[in-house]
Design a protein around this motif. Structure first.
Motif, mmCIF file in Angstrom:
data_model
loop_
_atom_site.group_PDB
_atom_site.id
_atom_site.type_symbol
_atom_site.label_atom_id
_atom_site.label_comp_id
_atom_site.label_asym_id
_atom_site.label_seq_id
_atom_site.Cartn_x
_atom_site.Cartn_y
_atom_site.Cartn_z
ATOM 1 N N THR A 1 10.249 0.560 -13.853
ATOM 2 C CA THR A 1 10.483 -0.710 -14.533
ATOM 3 C C THR A 1 9.627 -1.771 -13.864
ATOM 4 O O THR A 1 9.730 -1.983 -12.651
ATOM 5 N N VAL A 2 8.763 -2.398 -14.637
ATOM 6 C CA VAL A 2 7.843 -3.397 -14.096
ATOM 7 C C VAL A 2 8.486 -4.775 -14.174
ATOM 8 O O VAL A 2 8.932 -5.208 -15.234
ATOM 9 N N GLY A 3 8.512 -5.464 -13.037
ATOM 10 C CA GLY A 3 9.084 -6.803 -12.992
ATOM 11 C C GLY A 3 8.082 -7.855 -13.446
ATOM 12 O O GLY A 3 7.106 -7.555 -14.158
ATOM 13 N N ARG A 4 8.283 -9.084 -12.982
ATOM 14 C CA ARG A 4 7.431 -10.192 -13.408
ATOM 15 C C ARG A 4 6.799 -10.940 -12.240
ATOM 16 O O ARG A 4 5.936 -11.790 -12.452
ATOM 17 N N ASP A 5 7.221 -10.654 -11.027
ATOM 18 C CA ASP A 5 6.726 -11.389 -9.872
ATOM 19 C C ASP A 5 5.224 -11.218 -9.702
ATOM 20 O O ASP A 5 4.707 -10.093 -9.698
ATOM 21 N N GLY A 6 4.509 -12.342 -9.561
ATOM 22 C CA GLY A 6 3.080 -12.300 -9.282
ATOM 23 C C GLY A 6 2.196 -12.070 -10.478
ATOM 24 O O GLY A 6 0.977 -11.917 -10.326
ATOM 25 N N GLY A 7 2.768 -11.996 -11.694
ATOM 26 C CA GLY A 7 1.968 -11.731 -12.880
ATOM 27 C C GLY A 7 2.019 -10.266 -13.256
ATOM 28 O O GLY A 7 2.435 -9.414 -12.460
ATOM 29 N N PRO A 8 1.578 -9.910 -14.474
ATOM 30 C CA PRO A 8 1.716 -8.532 -14.971
ATOM 31 C C PRO A 8 0.952 -7.496 -14.164
ATOM 32 O O PRO A 8 1.454 -6.390 -13.929
ATOM 33 N N GLU A 9 -0.271 -7.825 -13.733
ATOM 34 C CA GLU A 9 -1.061 -6.849 -12.986
ATOM 35 C C GLU A 9 -0.448 -6.563 -11.618
ATOM 36 O O GLU A 9 -0.330 -5.403 -11.197
ATOM 37 N N ALA A 10 -0.064 -7.616 -10.908
ATOM 38 C CA ALA A 10 0.537 -7.445 -9.586
ATOM 39 C C ALA A 10 1.889 -6.744 -9.679
ATOM 40 O O ALA A 10 2.213 -5.878 -8.855
ATOM 41 N N ALA A 11 2.684 -7.100 -10.694
ATOM 42 C CA ALA A 11 4.004 -6.488 -10.855
ATOM 43 C C ALA A 11 3.881 -4.989 -11.143
ATOM 44 O O ALA A 11 4.639 -4.174 -10.603
ATOM 45 N N ALA A 12 2.925 -4.622 -11.988
ATOM 46 C CA ALA A 12 2.710 -3.198 -12.298
ATOM 47 C C ALA A 12 2.245 -2.447 -11.053
ATOM 48 O O ALA A 12 2.677 -1.320 -10.793
ATOM 49 N N ARG A 13 1.368 -3.085 -10.290
ATOM 50 C CA ARG A 13 0.881 -2.455 -9.058
ATOM 51 C C ARG A 13 2.020 -2.238 -8.060
ATOM 52 O O ARG A 13 2.133 -1.171 -7.456
ATOM 53 N N ASP A 14 2.866 -3.245 -7.900
ATOM 54 C CA ASP A 14 3.991 -3.112 -6.966
ATOM 55 C C ASP A 14 4.931 -1.984 -7.391
ATOM 56 O O ASP A 14 5.380 -1.190 -6.553
ATOM 57 N N ALA A 15 5.225 -1.909 -8.688
ATOM 58 C CA ALA A 15 6.112 -0.854 -9.188
ATOM 59 C C ALA A 15 5.483 0.524 -8.984
ATOM 60 O O ALA A 15 6.163 1.491 -8.630
ATOM 61 N N ARG A 16 4.172 0.604 -9.214
ATOM 62 C CA ARG A 16 3.460 1.880 -9.075
ATOM 63 C C ARG A 16 3.491 2.372 -7.625
ATOM 64 O O ARG A 16 3.800 3.534 -7.362
ATOM 65 N N TYR A 17 3.175 1.490 -6.701
ATOM 66 C CA TYR A 17 3.139 1.915 -5.296
ATOM 67 C C TYR A 17 4.531 2.248 -4.775
ATOM 68 O O TYR A 17 4.684 3.162 -3.948
ATOM 69 N N ALA A 18 5.534 1.533 -5.251
ATOM 70 C CA ALA A 18 6.905 1.875 -4.854
ATOM 71 C C ALA A 18 7.255 3.280 -5.319
ATOM 72 O O ALA A 18 7.886 4.066 -4.587
ATOM 73 N N ILE B 1 -4.023 23.678 2.506
ATOM 74 C CA ILE B 1 -3.427 22.468 1.961
ATOM 75 C C ILE B 1 -2.814 22.779 0.607
ATOM 76 O O ILE B 1 -3.408 23.466 -0.213
ATOM 77 N N ARG B 2 -1.611 22.272 0.380
ATOM 78 C CA ARG B 2 -0.983 22.367 -0.925
ATOM 79 C C ARG B 2 -1.284 21.089 -1.695
ATOM 80 O O ARG B 2 -1.321 20.007 -1.111
ATOM 81 N N ALA B 3 -1.523 21.201 -2.977
ATOM 82 C CA ALA B 3 -1.946 20.059 -3.791
ATOM 83 C C ALA B 3 -1.014 19.855 -4.969
ATOM 84 O O ALA B 3 -0.709 20.794 -5.702
ATOM 85 N N GLY B 4 -0.567 18.624 -5.141
ATOM 86 C CA GLY B 4 0.303 18.277 -6.261
ATOM 87 C C GLY B 4 -0.153 16.982 -6.904
ATOM 88 O O GLY B 4 -1.174 16.403 -6.515
ATOM 89 N N GLY B 5 0.590 16.521 -7.891
ATOM 90 C CA GLY B 5 0.193 15.314 -8.598
ATOM 91 C C GLY B 5 1.371 14.498 -9.086
ATOM 92 O O GLY B 5 2.443 15.040 -9.383
ATOM 93 N N ILE B 6 1.162 13.185 -9.146
ATOM 94 C CA ILE B 6 2.167 12.253 -9.641
ATOM 95 C C ILE B 6 1.520 11.352 -10.682
ATOM 96 O O ILE B 6 0.422 10.828 -10.468
ATOM 97 N N THR B 7 2.159 11.179 -11.823
ATOM 98 C CA THR B 7 1.714 10.184 -12.801
ATOM 99 C C THR B 7 2.856 9.211 -13.030
ATOM 100 O O THR B 7 4.023 9.617 -13.099
ATOM 101 N N VAL B 8 2.522 7.930 -13.098
ATOM 102 C CA VAL B 8 3.535 6.881 -13.223
ATOM 103 C C VAL B 8 3.506 6.290 -14.627
ATOM 104 O O VAL B 8 2.457 5.855 -15.106
ATOM 105 N N ASP B 9 4.653 6.294 -15.270
ATOM 106 C CA ASP B 9 4.815 5.687 -16.593
ATOM 107 C C ASP B 9 5.360 4.279 -16.401
ATOM 108 O O ASP B 9 6.520 4.099 -16.044
#
Length: 354
Positions: free
Chosen positions: A121-138, A81-89
Motif C-alpha cells: 500500500t503506497v502512502g502519500r508522504d513525500g509525493g507519489p514517487e517517494a511514497a512508492a519507493r519507500d513502500a517498495r524498499y520496505a 549461490i541460490r538465486a530468487g526473485g521478488i516483484t512488488v505490486d
C-alpha cells in the motif's frame, strides 16, 4: 560462438557482484564459526543452506530488471549461490496484480527460486514517487528477512545514476545528493547495483538478444513524474546542447562526489565527540571553529538522532540551524521536520523534540 556482447556485459557485471557477495558471506561465516566453535549447519536457516547464500533480484518486469534476473539465474548456477526473485505490486495501475503474477512466472521460468509477488500500500508522504519507493524498499527488506537473503540486486543503470545526480543538483541538496546511488547500500550491505556502469541501451539489447519479454511501465513516460520529464526531455536537451557523453560525465561526477562525501562524513564522525560537553550537548564555540562542511554534517546527524526524518530534512533546514552557530543574533528556536526544534541556550545548541 559466445553470447551477444550485451548479454556478456550484463553477465560479467552480475558475476563480479556475486563473487563479492560470496566472499563476504564466506568470510563472515568463517569468522562466526571460529568464534563460536560450533558445527556449521547445512540446513534449517529460514532462507535455506547456510553454506549457500541466497541472492534475490528485485524485478518489475522492465528491461533493466529482467536482464538482471536473467544474468543472476545464469551466473548463480556456476557458483555456490541460490538465486530468487521478488516483484512488488504497488497497486497504482489497473491490472497490476495480474502483471505481478506474470513477472513472477517469468522469473520462475528462468530458474529462480524462491520467487514471490508482494502487494504493498503506497502512502502519500513525500509525493507519489517517494511514497512508492519507500513502500517498495520496505517490502524488499521484509522479503530479505523472510527468506534469509544475503543480498538483493537492483537494476539501476548508468542512465538512472545520471538522472539521480541531476535531480540532486536541482534540489540544491549538497554533495551527498550529487553522489547518486551507491553500488552497495542498505543495512548489512544488502542492496547491490551491478549495472551502474552499464547504459540502459546495452541492458535493453541484452533482453532482445535473449528474447526476454519485458513490460514498459507507462509511468516511466508519463510527464506528470519529474524523473520521466528529465529522462525524455531534460537529458536529451543537455546532450543536444553539450554533446554526447553527458550521461557518462554525470555518472563520473557521482563517484567523485561520493568519495568526497564519504571522507567528509568520516571527518565529521571523528570530530563530533570533541565538540560536545560532559553532558553531551553541542558547544557552539567549538562548532564555529570547524569547516562549514564538517559542522553541518554534525548538525544534520544530531537533528536526525533526535527524530527528524532524514528524507524530509533538506539543506535549508540545516542552514537555519547553522545560523544559530555562525549568525547568532538572539533568534528563537528553529522548527524542523519531525517536530524537532533547535535553539541556542547558554552557549550550547539544544536539539530536541518539541
Amino acid at each position: 560462438m559466445g553470447p551477444h556482447p550485451a548479454v556478456a556485459a550484463i553477465r560479467l557485471a552480475v558475476r563480479r557482484v556475486l563473487h563479492d557477495v560470496l566472499t563476504e558471506h564466506t568470510t563472515e561465516h568463517t569468522t562466526e564459526h571460529t568464534t563460536e566453535r560450533t558445527p556449521e549447519p547445512t540446513t534449517g536457516h529460514p532462507g535455506g543452506a547456510a553454506r549457500h547464500p541466497l541472492v534475490l533480484v528485485a524485478c518489475s518486469g522492465g528491461a533493466d530488471s529482467m536482464a538482471l534476473a536473467s544474468a543472476l539465474a545464469f551466473e548463480a548456477r556456476k557458483l555456490d549461490i541460490r538465486a530468487g526473485g521478488i516483484t512488488v505490486d504497488h497497486g497504482l495501475q489497473t491490472g497490476s496484480a495480474q502483471r505481478a503474477r506474470e513477472v513472477a512466472d517469468r522469473m520462475t521460468a528462468l530458474g529462480l527460486d524462491p520467487v514471490e509477488a508482494v502487494a504493498v500500500t503506497v502512502g502519500r508522504d513525500g509525493g507519489p514517487e517517494a511514497a512508492a519507493r519507500d513502500a517498495r524498499y520496505a517490502a524488499l527488506d521484509a522479503a530479505a528477512e523472510r527468506h534469509g537473503a544475503t543480498a538483493i540486486l537492483l537494476g539501476h543503470t548508468r542512465d538512472d545514476q545520471a538522472e539521480t545526480v541531476l535531480l540532486g543538483l536541482a534540489r540544491g541538496s549538497g554533495i551527498r545528493s550529487l553522489s547518486g546511488m551507491a553500488a552497495v547500500s542498505g543495512t548489512a550491505r544488502r542492496y547491490r547495483r551491478p549495472f551502474l556502469e552499464l547504459d540502459r541501451q546495452t541492458v535493453r539489447k541484452a533482453c532482445i538478444a535473449q528474447e526476454l519479454a519485458v513490460w514498459d511501465d507507462p509511468h516511466n513516460s508519463d510527464p506528470a513524474y519529474t524523473r520521466s520529464r528529465l529522462r525524455h526531455e531534460g537529458l536529451p536537451a543537455l546532450e543536444k546542447a553539450l554533446g554526447k557523453g553527458v550521461v557518462e560525465a554525470l555518472a563520473r561526477t557521482a563517484q567523485l562526489s561520493r568519495d568526497d562525501a564519504d571522507a567528509l562524513d568520516s571527518w565529521a564522525a571523528d570530530a563530533e565527540a570533541a565538540v560536545r560537553d560532559d553532558t553531551g550537548r553541542l558547544e557552539c564555540a567549538k562548532l564555529f571553529g570547524l569547516p562549514p562542511a564538517v559542522r553541518r554534517r554534525i548538525l544534520r546527524r544530531a537533528v536526525i538522532a533526535e527524530g527528524a526524518p532524514a528524507g524530509s530534512l533538506f539543506a535549508r533546514h540545516i542552514e537555519e540551524v547553522d545560523r544559530l552557530i555562525t549568525g547568532w543574533r538572539g533568534q528563537g528556536a528553529i522548527n524542523l521536520p519531525g517536530r524537532v526544534e533547535a535553539r541556542r541556550q547558554g552557549g550550547r545548541l539544544v536539539i530536541r523534540q518539541g
